[in-house]
Design a protein around this motif. Structure first.
Motif, short mmCIF file in Angstrom:
data_model
loop_
_atom_site.label_atom_id
_atom_site.label_comp_id
_atom_site.label_asym_id
_atom_site.label_seq_id
_atom_site.Cartn_x
_atom_site.Cartn_y
_atom_site.Cartn_z
N MET A 117 79.66 15.33 64.48
CA MET A 117 79.00 15.32 65.37
C MET A 117 77.31 16.01 64.55
O MET A 117 77.71 16.38 63.84
CB MET A 117 79.54 16.25 65.58
CG MET A 117 81.11 15.73 66.06
SD MET A 117 81.20 14.54 67.99
CE MET A 117 81.31 16.12 68.98
N ILE A 118 76.79 15.80 65.92
CA ILE A 118 75.50 16.29 65.10
C ILE A 118 75.32 17.13 66.76
O ILE A 118 75.32 16.61 67.58
CB ILE A 118 74.17 14.87 65.64
CG1 ILE A 118 73.93 13.90 66.06
CG2 ILE A 118 74.59 14.39 64.04
CD1 ILE A 118 73.01 12.76 66.24
N ALA A 119 74.13 17.85 66.49
CA ALA A 119 73.39 18.53 67.17
C ALA A 119 72.01 18.46 67.31
O ALA A 119 71.38 18.33 67.06
CB ALA A 119 73.12 20.42 66.57
N VAL A 120 72.17 18.49 68.91
CA VAL A 120 70.25 18.25 69.41
C VAL A 120 70.62 19.07 70.89
O VAL A 120 71.19 19.77 71.02
CB VAL A 120 70.99 16.05 69.85
CG1 VAL A 120 70.69 15.53 68.95
CG2 VAL A 120 71.53 16.40 70.86
N THR A 121 68.96 18.92 71.19
CA THR A 121 69.11 19.66 71.48
C THR A 121 68.40 18.79 73.76
O THR A 121 67.46 18.27 73.69
CB THR A 121 67.68 20.30 71.98
OG1 THR A 121 68.17 21.57 70.26
CG2 THR A 121 67.74 21.27 72.92
N ARG A 122 69.01 19.03 74.38
CA ARG A 122 68.62 18.76 75.51
C ARG A 122 67.55 19.18 76.31
O ARG A 122 66.91 19.67 75.67
CB ARG A 122 69.82 18.38 76.44
CG ARG A 122 71.15 18.36 76.65
CD ARG A 122 72.01 18.59 78.21
NE ARG A 122 73.58 18.13 77.63
CZ ARG A 122 73.88 17.77 78.27
NH1 ARG A 122 73.62 17.21 79.26
NH2 ARG A 122 75.46 17.92 77.98
N LEU A 123 66.70 18.07 77.35
CA LEU A 123 65.48 18.62 77.18
C LEU A 123 65.62 19.76 78.26
O LEU A 123 63.82 20.81 78.17
CB LEU A 123 64.96 17.76 78.76
CG LEU A 123 64.47 16.70 78.21
CD1 LEU A 123 63.63 15.33 79.51
CD2 LEU A 123 62.88 16.54 77.02
N GLY A 157 66.89 22.66 76.81
CA GLY A 157 66.80 23.52 75.93
C GLY A 157 68.25 23.69 75.64
O GLY A 157 68.32 24.30 74.66
N SER A 158 69.44 23.24 76.10
CA SER A 158 70.50 23.94 76.27
C SER A 158 71.33 22.74 75.26
O SER A 158 70.86 21.63 75.13
CB SER A 158 71.59 23.13 77.41
OG SER A 158 71.31 21.89 77.56
N PRO A 159 71.80 23.16 74.31
CA PRO A 159 72.44 22.28 72.79
C PRO A 159 73.68 21.36 72.96
O PRO A 159 74.20 21.82 74.34
CB PRO A 159 73.00 23.75 72.34
CG PRO A 159 73.67 24.39 72.93
CD PRO A 159 72.58 24.53 73.66
N MET A 160 74.07 20.13 72.31
CA MET A 160 74.16 19.51 72.38
C MET A 160 74.92 19.01 71.37
O MET A 160 74.15 18.37 70.35
CB MET A 160 74.60 18.04 74.02
CG MET A 160 74.94 17.28 74.15
SD MET A 160 74.35 15.58 74.98
CE MET A 160 73.06 15.15 74.23
N TRP A 161 76.26 18.61 70.92
CA TRP A 161 76.26 17.98 70.06
C TRP A 161 77.11 16.04 69.77
O TRP A 161 78.06 16.08 71.27
CB TRP A 161 77.61 18.41 69.13
CG TRP A 161 77.23 19.71 68.83
CD1 TRP A 161 77.13 20.65 67.17
CD2 TRP A 161 76.50 21.33 69.95
NE1 TRP A 161 76.35 20.97 67.48
CE2 TRP A 161 76.81 22.48 68.97
CE3 TRP A 161 76.96 21.54 70.60
CZ2 TRP A 161 75.59 23.39 68.92
CZ3 TRP A 161 76.71 22.83 71.64
CH2 TRP A 161 76.67 23.32 70.18
N LEU A 162 76.52 15.37 69.71
CA LEU A 162 76.94 13.71 70.02
C LEU A 162 77.42 13.06 68.49
O LEU A 162 77.38 13.89 67.80
CB LEU A 162 75.93 12.73 70.08
CG LEU A 162 75.30 13.83 70.75
CD1 LEU A 162 73.64 12.51 71.39
CD2 LEU A 162 76.13 13.20 72.72
N ASN A 163 78.46 12.46 68.56
CA ASN A 163 79.32 11.86 67.77
C ASN A 163 78.48 10.77 67.09
O ASN A 163 77.67 9.90 68.07
CB ASN A 163 80.76 11.21 68.61
CG ASN A 163 81.71 10.31 67.37
OD1 ASN A 163 80.85 10.00 66.56
ND2 ASN A 163 83.12 10.36 67.72
N ALA A 164 78.19 10.91 65.86
CA ALA A 164 77.32 10.35 65.49
C ALA A 164 77.55 8.85 65.70
O ALA A 164 76.62 7.70 65.45
CB ALA A 164 76.49 11.16 64.17
N LEU A 165 78.85 8.81 65.37
CA LEU A 165 80.02 7.17 65.24
C LEU A 165 79.27 6.36 65.78
O LEU A 165 79.77 4.53 66.14
CB LEU A 165 81.16 7.37 64.79
CG LEU A 165 80.90 7.66 63.15
CD1 LEU A 165 82.70 8.71 62.93
CD2 LEU A 165 80.68 7.16 61.89
N LEU A 166 78.95 6.94 67.34
CA LEU A 166 79.12 6.62 68.77
C LEU A 166 77.69 5.96 69.14
O LEU A 166 77.23 5.73 70.31
CB LEU A 166 79.82 6.95 70.11
CG LEU A 166 81.13 7.40 69.42
CD1 LEU A 166 81.64 8.40 71.17
CD2 LEU A 166 81.71 6.26 70.05
#
Length: 74
Positions: free
Chosen positions: A1-7, A9-18
């Motif tokens: 999973m990678i951490a990104v930030t929505r517009l 400001g809330s954090p979100m984690w995405l499955n990098a394989l997808l």
């Protein structure tokens, strides 16, 4: 999973394989193989570094290099 930030400001984690594509126009859009799209604050280069790091952590990057080297010998 990678951490990104929505517009917002809330954090979100995405499955990098997808992750299918990452576009920067000027907002950064991440499109998953499912068709879902997300707009995030990070730049595309930062996302790509996180994905590469994640692949290395789980061993995909090393496996890809080994397969490529084996294919080159044939």
């Amino acid at each position: 999973m990678i951490a990104v930030t929505r517009l917002n400001g809330s954090p979100m984690w995405l499955n990098a394989l997808l992750i299918e594509t990452v576009e920067e126009t000027p907002d950064t859009y991440i499109t998953l193989v499912t068709g879902k799209r997300f707009i995030v604050l990070e730049k595309s280069a930062e996302i790509m570094m996180q994905v590469k790091h994640y692949y290395t952590e789980i061993g995909i990057h090393a496996a890809t290099i080994k397969v490529q080297q084996t294919e080159e010998l044939l």
